[in-house]
Enzyme design. Structure first.
Site, PDB file in Angstrom:
ATOM      1  N   GLU A  63     -56.340  45.326  51.158  1.00  0.00           N
ATOM      2  CA  GLU A  63     -55.839  46.695  51.036  1.00  0.00           C
ATOM      3  C   GLU A  63     -55.430  47.188  52.429  1.00  0.00           C
ATOM      4  O   GLU A  63     -54.532  47.984  52.585  1.00  0.00           O
ATOM      5  CB  GLU A  63     -56.933  47.591  50.443  1.00  0.00           C
ATOM      6  CG  GLU A  63     -56.440  48.924  49.940  1.00  0.00           C
ATOM      7  CD  GLU A  63     -57.575  49.831  49.460  1.00  0.00           C
ATOM      8  OE1 GLU A  63     -58.745  49.419  49.503  1.00  0.00           O
ATOM      9  OE2 GLU A  63     -57.264  50.961  49.069  1.00  0.00           O
ATOM     10  N   ARG A 119     -70.371  42.008  52.977  1.00  0.00           N
ATOM     11  CA  ARG A 119     -71.162  42.897  52.117  1.00  0.00           C
ATOM     12  C   ARG A 119     -71.511  42.229  50.789  1.00  0.00           C
ATOM     13  O   ARG A 119     -72.519  42.556  50.169  1.00  0.00           O
ATOM     14  CB  ARG A 119     -70.437  44.238  51.910  1.00  0.00           C
ATOM     15  CG  ARG A 119     -70.721  45.196  53.051  1.00  0.00           C
ATOM     16  CD  ARG A 119     -69.772  46.362  53.082  1.00  0.00           C
ATOM     17  NE  ARG A 119     -68.516  45.971  53.699  1.00  0.00           N
ATOM     18  CZ  ARG A 119     -67.327  46.483  53.402  1.00  0.00           C
ATOM     19  NH1 ARG A 119     -67.216  47.400  52.487  1.00  0.00           N
ATOM     20  NH2 ARG A 119     -66.252  46.070  54.034  1.00  0.00           N
TER      21      ARG A 119
HETATM   22  P1  AMP Z   1     -59.274  43.914  47.694  1.00  0.00           P
HETATM   23  O1  AMP Z   1     -58.955  42.533  48.166  1.00  0.00           O
HETATM   24  O2  AMP Z   1     -58.115  44.864  47.885  1.00  0.00           O
HETATM   25  O3  AMP Z   1     -59.810  43.948  46.290  1.00  0.00           O
HETATM   26  O4  AMP Z   1     -60.381  44.481  48.677  1.00  0.00           O
HETATM   27  C1  AMP Z   1     -61.708  44.153  48.487  1.00  0.00           C
HETATM   28  C2  AMP Z   1     -62.478  43.947  49.764  1.00  0.00           C
HETATM   29  O5  AMP Z   1     -62.136  44.861  50.800  1.00  0.00           O
HETATM   30  C3  AMP Z   1     -63.929  44.141  49.437  1.00  0.00           C
HETATM   31  O6  AMP Z   1     -64.638  43.027  49.906  1.00  0.00           O
HETATM   32  C4  AMP Z   1     -64.329  45.421  50.127  1.00  0.00           C
HETATM   33  O7  AMP Z   1     -65.483  45.181  50.879  1.00  0.00           O
HETATM   34  C5  AMP Z   1     -63.160  45.821  51.017  1.00  0.00           C
HETATM   35  N1  AMP Z   1     -62.571  47.138  50.651  1.00  0.00           N
HETATM   36  C6  AMP Z   1     -61.301  47.357  50.213  1.00  0.00           C
HETATM   37  N2  AMP Z   1     -61.073  48.660  49.979  1.00  0.00           N
HETATM   38  C7  AMP Z   1     -62.218  49.299  50.260  1.00  0.00           C
HETATM   39  C8  AMP Z   1     -62.623  50.675  50.185  1.00  0.00           C
HETATM   40  N3  AMP Z   1     -61.796  51.646  49.774  1.00  0.00           N
HETATM   41  N4  AMP Z   1     -63.897  50.975  50.530  1.00  0.00           N
HETATM   42  C9  AMP Z   1     -64.748  49.987  50.936  1.00  0.00           C
HETATM   43  N5  AMP Z   1     -64.433  48.689  51.026  1.00  0.00           N
HETATM   44  C10 AMP Z   1     -63.182  48.333  50.694  1.00  0.00           C
END
Ligand code: AMP
Length: 174
Positions: free
Chosen positions: A95, A58
């Site tokens: 996450e 994305r």
């Molecule tokens: P993080 O590494 O935890 O900051 O997660 C970021 C990545 O995971 C991003 O590239 C997002 O596309 C995806 N992502 C994580 N949590 C969500 C969420 N609640 N909604 C949509 N995409 C998420």
């Protein structure tokens, strides 16, 4: 323009407890999409950088448009085994799960400054891994720009200790 209302929130996707913030409802509106790109371009002017990098997939949607408008090279940070030539790899926690991202070894030159763009920051694990890839390549992170900041998951707060961080839309993580 209130960009927030173009984001669709889907509970328990891709697994229970995750409130998924869906950008597909934003980019299918050409006016909202244009507005997001313009806002990223505007924020990017605060920084000096040579290249734009983004995290699959994305992140690519937004970053390639920004790179085109700014006439800066575009670097793909991709999931494991997607890039065909020699790569640097970094493993990290998401996450929801674990992952590896990679960059071609010849994508960046020493001391080049890189603007990293992604759709969303949650815990910041992906962003940290992206920064590591840039640094393993002997380049530098000029700044991060995110479309969505899940502010209560503290990803931005942690990332800001080391890097410049900007975002356009704030949402709670849950
Ligand atoms: P993080 O590494 O935890 O900051 O997660 C970021 C990545 O995971 C991003 O590239 C997002 O596309 C995806 N992502 C994580 N949590 C969500 C969420 N609640 N909604 C949509 N995409 C998420």
């Amino acid at each position: 323009m209130d960009l927030k209302k173009y984001i669709r929130s889907i509970p328990d996707y891709p697994k229970k407890g995750i409130l998924f913030r869906d950008i597909s409802t934003l980019i299918k509106d050409e006016i909202a999409f244009e507005e997001v790109i313009n806002q990223i371009v505007k924020k990017s002017k605060k920084f000096s950088f040579d290249k734009v990098a983004a995290i699959e997939s994305r992140g690519f949607v937004f970053a390639s448009a920004v790179s085109y408008l700014l006439k800066k090279p575009f670097i793909m940070l991709r999931k494991k085994n997607k890039l065909p030539a020699d790569v640097h790899s970094v493993n990290f926690n998401l996450e929801y799960g674990t992952a590896t991202i990679e960059v071609h070894k010849d994508s960046l030159n020493e001391n080049e400054k890189v603007l990293i763009i992604d759709d969303l920051i949650a815990t910041g694990g992906t962003a940290e891994a992206a920064a590591k890839l840039i640094e393993i390549s002997h380049a530098k992170v000029a700044a991060f720009i995110f479309v969505i900041n899940l502010f209560d998951l503290n990803g931005t707060e942690n990332l800001k200790k080391k890097y410049n961080v900007e975002s356009l839309i704030d949402f709670p993580g849950h």
